[in-house]
Scaffold this motif. Structure first.
Motif, PDB file in Angstrom:
ATOM      1  N   SER A  33      22.368  -2.341  -1.840  1.00 58.30           N
ATOM      2  CA  SER A  33      23.041  -1.082  -2.238  1.00 58.30           C
ATOM      3  C   SER A  33      24.312  -1.384  -2.690  1.00 58.30           C
ATOM      4  N   TRP A  34      24.518  -0.385  -3.498  1.00 58.75           N
ATOM      5  CA  TRP A  34      25.906  -0.105  -4.256  1.00 58.75           C
ATOM      6  C   TRP A  34      26.105   1.464  -4.166  1.00 58.75           C
ATOM      7  N   ARG A  35      27.306   1.552  -3.837  1.00 58.19           N
ATOM      8  CA  ARG A  35      27.987   2.898  -3.958  1.00 58.19           C
ATOM      9  C   ARG A  35      29.255   3.091  -4.595  1.00 58.19           C
ATOM     10  N   TYR A  36      29.418   4.475  -5.210  1.00 57.26           N
ATOM     11  CA  TYR A  36      30.531   4.499  -5.822  1.00 57.26           C
ATOM     12  C   TYR A  36      31.055   5.845  -5.523  1.00 57.26           C
ATOM     13  N   GLU A  37      32.336   5.958  -5.332  1.00 55.96           N
ATOM     14  CA  GLU A  37      33.072   7.519  -5.034  1.00 55.96           C
ATOM     15  C   GLU A  37      34.268   7.696  -5.737  1.00 55.96           C
ATOM     16  N   ASP A  38      34.306   8.514  -6.417  1.00 52.64           N
ATOM     17  CA  ASP A  38      35.576   9.055  -7.122  1.00 52.64           C
ATOM     18  C   ASP A  38      35.877  10.297  -6.456  1.00 52.64           C
ATOM     19  N   SER A  55      34.895  14.961  -4.407  1.00 45.60           N
ATOM     20  CA  SER A  55      34.611  13.792  -4.900  1.00 45.60           C
ATOM     21  C   SER A  55      33.257  13.808  -5.375  1.00 45.60           C
ATOM     22  N   ASN A  56      32.996  13.014  -6.283  1.00 44.10           N
ATOM     23  CA  ASN A  56      31.636  12.628  -7.039  1.00 44.10           C
ATOM     24  C   ASN A  56      31.151  11.469  -6.213  1.00 44.10           C
ATOM     25  N   SER A  57      29.893  11.211  -6.038  1.00 48.03           N
ATOM     26  CA  SER A  57      29.505  10.007  -5.560  1.00 48.03           C
ATOM     27  C   SER A  57      28.028   9.658  -5.946  1.00 48.03           C
ATOM     28  N   VAL A  58      27.819   8.433  -6.182  1.00 51.94           N
ATOM     29  CA  VAL A  58      26.522   7.889  -6.693  1.00 51.94           C
ATOM     30  C   VAL A  58      26.146   6.733  -5.838  1.00 51.94           C
ATOM     31  N   ASP A  95      44.641   9.674  -6.468  1.00 50.08           N
ATOM     32  CA  ASP A  95      43.456   9.377  -7.144  1.00 50.08           C
ATOM     33  C   ASP A  95      42.734   8.328  -6.517  1.00 50.08           C
ATOM     34  N   ASP A  96      41.500   8.247  -5.951  1.00 48.84           N
ATOM     35  CA  ASP A  96      40.816   7.101  -5.424  1.00 48.84           C
ATOM     36  C   ASP A  96      39.604   6.854  -6.344  1.00 48.84           C
ATOM     37  N   ASN A  97      39.162   5.742  -6.461  1.00 51.63           N
ATOM     38  CA  ASN A  97      37.568   5.144  -6.822  1.00 51.63           C
ATOM     39  C   ASN A  97      37.273   4.000  -5.891  1.00 51.63           C
ATOM     40  N   ARG A  98      36.114   4.362  -5.417  1.00 57.82           N
ATOM     41  CA  ARG A  98      35.792   3.400  -4.209  1.00 57.82           C
ATOM     42  C   ARG A  98      34.362   2.735  -4.773  1.00 57.82           C
ATOM     43  N   ARG A 127      26.055  12.735  -4.766  1.00 57.85           N
ATOM     44  CA  ARG A 127      26.655  13.541  -3.939  1.00 57.85           C
ATOM     45  C   ARG A 127      27.945  14.295  -4.347  1.00 57.85           C
ATOM     46  N   PHE A 128      28.155  15.601  -4.247  1.00 61.28           N
ATOM     47  CA  PHE A 128      29.434  16.228  -4.339  1.00 61.28           C
ATOM     48  C   PHE A 128      30.045  16.797  -3.091  1.00 61.28           C
TER      49      PHE A 128
END
Length: 325
Positions: free
Chosen positions: A254-259, A231-234, A274-277, A216-217
């Protein structure tokens, strides 16, 4: 007919709906649509609509009570009672067109931190139809959340989508999502969001066992420039169902990552935020007696940010019992 005296959770839901003027109005539209469809069905124009419902109650432990929408974390833990309910109606208009209307209610009541007791109402509709062999859809949702009985969040969401099988085991879906949110007493966080989503499914054994890969963008434009971000998410999900006592149990990992990249300096840190989740979650649902089931879940979040208020970890573990009909 089901008596409210035998379903106390429904009395709680009905009381809570009256506390926000938009909820009864939207439910009136929901019921009006249902009655119009019923009248059309009686005239012989449509098949009968299909109705379903679910209620649930449980207990949850949260290691770090937080309100993510306003970047607040307490570093304190607490227990919460959870209540939830879902009502859904599905109506076929033809072999290729279906409409679903749904209402969701959820409530978390904490033992000590009553100021973050959260109540959420979601009213939505999904129109699904086929165009030249592709599954297309249009969904619209209204979300209203309250904290400690007071107004907190309103969000409107609209999303067209298209999906279809690439081969026997591969399925793809793409969607555009527009949302408009407002946060009570914190108008600088009011925002409009544009997002693009892509999901790929691999069915190992149909719906019994499959993987979901997603990207997701997101571009969020807030009232305050310091809160604008892209943000970019996978995500990666695995769902597995198996037979237990002649009924299906379900496991999901499940695993989710968002930058997140903010476009302006945040005054409190003197630089762009700047966040990394990272978010991990495991769910197991086991059948009980009749149409009831028990769900056990665990979630862990690791938020890495140069803004101290948004740099924290959180673990949530809980269980709930559900009944569907």
């Amino acid at each position: 007919m089901v008596s409210l005296h035998h379903l106390p959770i429904l009395r709680v839901i009905l009381h809570s709906m009256m506390s926000h003027p938009n909820i009864p109005l939207l439910l009136l539209c929901f019921s009006g649509t249902s009655m119009a469809l019923a009248a059309e069905q009686q005239a012989g124009g449509l098949p009968a609509p299909r109705f379903s419902a679910e209620i649930g109650a449980g207990l949850e432990y949260d290691s770090n009570i937080s309100v993510e929408e306003v970047d607040r974390a307490s570093s304190e833990s607490d227990y919460a009672l959870t209540l939830d309910a879902n009502l859904e109606m599905r109506q076929d208009f033809s072999d290729t067109t279906e409409l679903s209307l749904n209402y969701d209610y959820s409530q978390n009541k904490y033992n000590e931190f009553s100021q973050v007791d959260r109540q959420t109402h979601i009213l939505g509709s999904d129109l699904a139809f086929k165009i030249r062999g592709l599954d297309s859809g249009l969904s619209g949702y209204y979300i209203n959340s309250r904290l400690d009985g007071s107004k907190f969040l309103e969000l409107y969401r609209l999303s067209p989508s298209v999906s279809g099988f690439l081969s026997k085991k591969w399925f793809a879906r793409g969607a555009y999502v527009y949302s408009d949110k407002s946060i009570e007493s914190n108008s600088e966080r009011d925002a409009q969001t544009h997002a693009g989503e892509a999901d790929l499914y691999y069915f190992r054994r149909g719906l019994r066992s499959y993987f979901n890969f997603g990207y997701r963008f997101k571009d969020e434009d807030a009232e305050s420039d310091k809160l604008d971000y892209t943000s970019n998410s996978v995500k990666i999900r695995y769902v597995h169902r198996l037979d237990i006592w002649s009924r299906l149990a379900k496991m999901e990992l499940s695993w989710r990552y968002e930058d997140r990249n903010y476009s302006s300096d945040t005054p409190s840190i003197g630089e762009e935020r700047d966040d990394n989740r990272h978010r991990w979650r495991a769910d197991v649902e086991m059948p009980l007696i009749g149409k009831s089931a028990i769900q056990i879940y665990y979630g862990y979040s690791d938020y890495d940010s140069n803004l101290p208020a948004s740099d924290y970890t959180q673990a949530i573990i809980g269980s709930r019992v559900t009944y569907r009909w």
